[in-house]
Design a protein around this motif. Structure first.
Motif, mmCIF file in Angstrom:
data_model
loop_
_atom_site.group_PDB
_atom_site.id
_atom_site.type_symbol
_atom_site.label_atom_id
_atom_site.label_comp_id
_atom_site.label_asym_id
_atom_site.label_seq_id
_atom_site.Cartn_x
_atom_site.Cartn_y
_atom_site.Cartn_z
ATOM 1 N N SER A 279 3.783 1.270 5.025
ATOM 2 C CA SER A 279 4.754 1.519 4.275
ATOM 3 C C SER A 279 5.589 3.013 4.591
ATOM 4 O O SER A 279 6.846 3.186 4.844
ATOM 5 N N PHE A 280 4.709 3.735 4.167
ATOM 6 C CA PHE A 280 5.443 5.387 4.476
ATOM 7 C C PHE A 280 4.233 6.198 5.406
ATOM 8 O O PHE A 280 3.170 6.724 4.520
ATOM 9 N N THR B 87 13.099 6.555 9.800
ATOM 10 C CA THR B 87 13.808 7.700 9.063
ATOM 11 C C THR B 87 14.372 7.295 7.691
ATOM 12 O O THR B 87 14.683 7.909 6.954
ATOM 13 N N PRO C 113 1.591 5.434 -0.342
ATOM 14 C CA PRO C 113 0.876 6.349 0.340
ATOM 15 C C PRO C 113 0.083 7.171 -0.781
ATOM 16 O O PRO C 113 0.359 7.123 -1.915
ATOM 17 N N TRP D 145 15.760 9.519 -1.519
ATOM 18 C CA TRP D 145 15.457 8.177 -1.308
ATOM 19 C C TRP D 145 15.402 7.355 -2.562
ATOM 20 O O TRP D 145 15.827 6.060 -2.475
ATOM 21 N N ALA E 201 12.419 4.673 5.735
ATOM 22 C CA ALA E 201 11.478 3.862 5.702
ATOM 23 C C ALA E 201 11.656 3.105 4.274
ATOM 24 O O ALA E 201 10.906 2.100 3.950
ATOM 25 N N HIS E 202 12.355 3.950 3.439
ATOM 26 C CA HIS E 202 12.527 3.363 1.974
ATOM 27 C C HIS E 202 13.440 1.920 2.009
ATOM 28 O O HIS E 202 13.456 1.201 1.211
ATOM 29 N N LEU E 203 14.246 1.801 3.119
ATOM 30 C CA LEU E 203 15.170 0.728 3.186
ATOM 31 C C LEU E 203 14.676 -0.445 4.485
ATOM 32 O O LEU E 203 15.134 -1.394 4.410
ATOM 33 N N THR F 58 4.289 14.135 -1.143
ATOM 34 C CA THR F 58 4.685 15.498 -0.983
ATOM 35 C C THR F 58 5.119 16.133 -1.911
ATOM 36 O O THR F 58 5.293 17.242 -2.118
ATOM 37 N N THR G 105 10.966 0.942 -4.355
ATOM 38 C CA THR G 105 11.701 0.635 -2.823
ATOM 39 C C THR G 105 11.537 -0.578 -2.132
ATOM 40 O O THR G 105 12.387 -1.280 -1.822
ATOM 41 N N TYR G 106 10.198 -0.879 -2.391
ATOM 42 C CA TYR G 106 9.852 -2.425 -1.639
ATOM 43 C C TYR G 106 10.233 -3.605 -2.740
ATOM 44 O O TYR G 106 10.503 -4.522 -2.135
ATOM 45 N N SER H 195 3.796 15.115 9.473
ATOM 46 C CA SER H 195 4.904 13.967 8.899
ATOM 47 C C SER H 195 4.020 13.216 7.634
ATOM 48 O O SER H 195 3.360 12.484 7.663
ATOM 49 N N ALA H 196 4.942 13.609 6.588
ATOM 50 C CA ALA H 196 4.509 12.763 5.194
ATOM 51 C C ALA H 196 5.616 12.657 4.512
ATOM 52 O O ALA H 196 5.770 13.117 3.403
ATOM 53 N N GLU H 197 6.916 12.178 5.217
ATOM 54 C CA GLU H 197 7.884 11.825 4.413
ATOM 55 C C GLU H 197 7.846 10.885 3.395
ATOM 56 O O GLU H 197 7.162 10.058 3.251
ATOM 57 N N PHE H 198 8.668 10.959 2.407
ATOM 58 C CA PHE H 198 9.014 10.090 1.021
ATOM 59 C C PHE H 198 8.066 10.308 0.306
ATOM 60 O O PHE H 198 6.637 10.391 0.489
ATOM 61 N N ARG I 44 1.665 8.451 7.103
ATOM 62 C CA ARG I 44 1.476 9.686 7.302
ATOM 63 C C ARG I 44 0.667 10.316 8.520
ATOM 64 O O ARG I 44 -0.523 9.500 8.711
ATOM 65 N N THR I 45 1.179 11.088 9.418
ATOM 66 C CA THR I 45 0.761 11.601 10.721
ATOM 67 C C THR I 45 1.019 12.706 10.691
ATOM 68 O O THR I 45 1.619 13.567 9.984
ATOM 69 N N LYS J 217 4.113 20.548 5.529
ATOM 70 C CA LYS J 217 4.495 21.010 4.124
ATOM 71 C C LYS J 217 3.535 20.709 3.019
ATOM 72 O O LYS J 217 2.271 20.175 3.555
ATOM 73 N N HIS K 37 0.697 -1.218 0.123
ATOM 74 C CA HIS K 37 0.077 0.104 0.051
ATOM 75 C C HIS K 37 0.903 1.172 -0.062
ATOM 76 O O HIS K 37 1.343 1.437 1.046
ATOM 77 N N PHE L 115 -1.096 20.625 7.932
ATOM 78 C CA PHE L 115 -1.562 19.474 8.725
ATOM 79 C C PHE L 115 -0.135 18.665 8.637
ATOM 80 O O PHE L 115 0.163 18.346 9.782
ATOM 81 N N PHE L 116 0.365 18.416 7.491
ATOM 82 C CA PHE L 116 1.539 17.617 7.397
ATOM 83 C C PHE L 116 2.853 18.674 7.567
ATOM 84 O O PHE L 116 4.206 17.968 7.373
#
Lengths: 463, 463
Positions: free
Chosen positions: B453-454, B120, A160, A416, B122-124, A164, A215-216, B460-463, B456-457, A201, A158, A198-199
């Motif tokens: 996997s990645f 940090t 996202p 990444w 999450a891709h690896l 961003t 990546t997966y 925080s919405a990295e990657f 979202r909170t 960014k 799954h 919210f995020f």
């Protein structure tokens, strides 16, 4: 008494013959006289319904005979095979309970409605033959996709939905925000201060799960995504929706040949699964929606897909006697008219076109040794044109960085993604299947709005 | 030579014994001396890896022995069973190609990392044991859900992600827009002019597909959704994410008892499927993450779930000697501490709590004859608390309209939902399963960020 599902009766009518059973469902049609009546009941489990015979010995006969279409009833009675009639069996009712009455204002009366009208009652249209068939096929095709990949040990990922950046450069994005639009806070430079969002960014809705899926794939070898994707494009065509589902496998230690093999196997698997599990629905489409459907699907399921390069395709198109609206030259993208000419007129079967000019394809596609083309593939199918787009991915760090620069993308956004090329990169490939495209292909439906339960398009997000 | 997958070797090692095979994958660990070395290779297809023995007769031996963790290699050699060693077999390499080198900067070196650190990268992180296990279980559980419903002939329905109103009143919504935030057009009353937005009206991300799914249940009888849902809530807890997946079945001609039966069958099915298909992963979790896991899962898969009413639950809680942080009275919602007390201390198995006070549940739940409670059910499980929430839906038009009024909702927004009660309404029910909750339950992982996997909170919405 336990309720028997109409699907079960169709599967084994001999078993139920002369048994007393209970069925429940919605009235599709009803006709009758003073003494008896016939109700065609659909219980939702099967494309076809069951005929219910009611007689005036039933105490609520007069009520029953007047029930509007779509009323819900529960019927107890004896199942009788009717080998000489149009329908294979009927139920002779000994008791009929009214579960929920409908009215004469029911907007889906038994007559021909246009698909346009039916979109305005998208909450009721799955109760019609056409849309019950479309959305059962959609469900079965979804499952076929999961089954295909899971049987091959692919890991479902799954990726996202909120992202961003338009990392792929694939299209216009929707913004996702909790900022008060009437009161947008700006920073000292006069830009929107997304730090307050919210995020923290700027975020939008994903246009593709591919990069995350890659990546997966570098961990699980073979993965796939299957989820919603979004394009904020003002294209009001029968083939575009703002919200649609995509299937995106990614495979490591694999090249373009492996990728095409996977795409071909998947296509055939989906078609066969749907043909096996939705016989009645496909027959219906073949009869009422698209007369050549059954032949076309059978043909695709059983033929070896053709493979030609983009350069060969251009040669074929230049030699064609057909008049095209868009002229074609090496370096320009193929239009639907070109794609359909190749797959329908030249080969009359699915065709992979490979090795497109690098300038018309995405940055992540692997550069070929000619330095002019990339290891891309599009699958073209008769009746639709392009249905799958894929490529071998650029696994070489230096080449990928060059391409990112050529496309004027910001390498930092891809830190990444570039990491994958630093820490044990492998040859790898993948593709994307627009899920609605294959539903249109399987059903013969020609408007994407008619294969999505509640379609979202420009200026339209009803229900 | 065709590549053999490590999964296949584990499935039938006798078959491969003493055969020459080719495998490819990433180096997990490596150790060696001047004359020979051992590489643990993981090819992504199986939780466990394969030991590769390299000797200095290989021309690139010196290079190989220095390869960093996560380098990708392709190994040809003979498979040899090693019944006396820790690993069941090894491959004695005759040729090793380096597909892609890693470096010493690889951020996932072989040592203990905190889960916080791994987020940090999450891709690896799926390349680590823990996360390879988590995300394979996630994939298998997804498939188990589809398999369960499809085997029962449920129709999978893709309900819309972009919606026009928070129809369920379930939570804070994200706005979806293409409006330029720096330049928001206001109408004459000073409100945002959503007529200019992409969809021509205010739109947000769905909080639940339930209401839309109900429309399809009234056509197909049994349907389910399985897709992403969103909550723009600033709850920075280990159990909440802004983006998560939900499974929502809806069943027609069904009441609360049928609903609980379905939920219980589904839970057991998922657990059994994952235990059967991810033995190595579950063993790993049981050993390293959550020592009681295996017992708990086995217990749940084999026990009959308990059923008590909310009123009974309140009585139990009032009599409890346990000190609760939140006092409990009839009419107040159960907190996690109460839920866990009931399911862990009182029953030590999953418990359905039914018939909650109408004021603490949603408007669409069916009013019971006592006029005080609704036909709701929550499933509580040991270790987690609430994992499923469902109800029989209010099928009576007049009652539903009253409830909409009581909740001060706008009936016009629900015209299509109310239509279902006008045109052949039926008894019906459904529930929602927070998909991440069951993954946490199946793995023992205690933070939702570690099963997405990645993730979202908030902020925080990295990657």
């Amino acid at each position: 008494m336990k309720t028997t599902l109409v699907r079960e009766i169709y599967k084994d009518k001999e078993f139920y013959s002369h048994k007393e059973i209970k069925v429940s469902g919605w009235i599709r049609t009803s006709r009758g006289s003073k003494n008896f009546g016939f109700i065609e009941l659909n219980d939702g489990t099967f494309f076809k319904g069951i005929q219910v015979v009611i007689g005036n010995e039933l105490e609520n006969f007069k009520e029953l005979i007047k029930l509007s279409i779509s009323s819900a009833i529960v019927v107890t009675g004896k199942l009788v095979l009717t080998p000489d009639a149009k329908q294979p069996f009927e139920i002779q009712a000994t008791e009929v309970e009214i579960e929920g009455e409908s009215t004469n204002e029911y907007p889906l009366q038994k007559k021909r409605h246009t698909f346009e009208y039916l979109r305005t009652i998208a909450h009721l249209r799955p109760r019609s033959n056409t849309f019950s068939a479309v959305f059962r096929v959609r469900s079965l095709a979804s499952y076929a996709i999961h089954k295909f990949f899971q049987e091959r040990n692919f890991v479902y990922t799954h990726t996202p939905i909120v992202t961003t950046s338009d990392a792929e450069g694939a299209g216009e994005m929707f913004r996702v925000t909790t900022i008060d639009l009437k009161n947008t806070a700006l920073d000292e430079d006069g830009n929107v201060d997304y730090g307050l969002d919210f995020f923290g960014k700027e975020t939008g809705l994903t246009v593709s799960g591919q990069l995350a899926a890659e990546t997966y794939a570098q961990a699980f070898r073979n993965v796939y995504t299957f989820g919603p994707t979004f394009r904020a494009e003002n294209s009001n065509t029968p083939r575009h929706a703002a919200e649609f589902w995509m299937v995106e496998p990614e495979i490591a230690f694999a090249d373009l040949q492996d990728d095409m093999k996977l795409a071909e196997d998947m296509m055939k698997y989906i078609i066969k699964y749907v043909m096996d599990n939705a016989k009645e629905e496909i027959e219906f489409f073949n009869k009422f929606i698209d007369k050549g459907l059954l032949d076309r699907l059978t043909n695709v399921a059983n033929s070896d897909f053709e493979k030609i390069t983009y350069t060969e395709a251009i040669e074929i198109l230049k030699k064609a006697k057909e008049k095209f609206e868009f002229p074609i030259e090496w370096g320009s993208d193929l239009q639907t008219e070109h794609e359909r000419y190749i797959t329908e007129k030249v080969f009359n079967k699915p065709v992979f076109v490979t090795d497109y000019p690098k300038d018309i394809k995405a940055f992540y596609m692997r550069l070929n040794d000619d330095n002019k083309t990339v290891a891309a593939m599009d699958l073209l199918v008769p009746g639709v044109g392009e249905i799958i787009g894929g490529s071998q991915r650029e696994e070489r760090l230096d080449k990928l960085e060059e391409r990112i620069e050529e496309f004027e993308l910001n390498a930092e956004d891809y830190w990444w993604y570039l990491d994958l090329r630093k820490y044990g990169t492998t040859k790898h490939a993948g593709f994307g299947l627009g899920f609605e495209r294959i539903i249109m292909y399987l059903t013969g439906m020609s408007n994407i709005r008619d294969v999505i339960s509640f379609p979202r398009t420009t200026k339209s997000a009803e229900f």
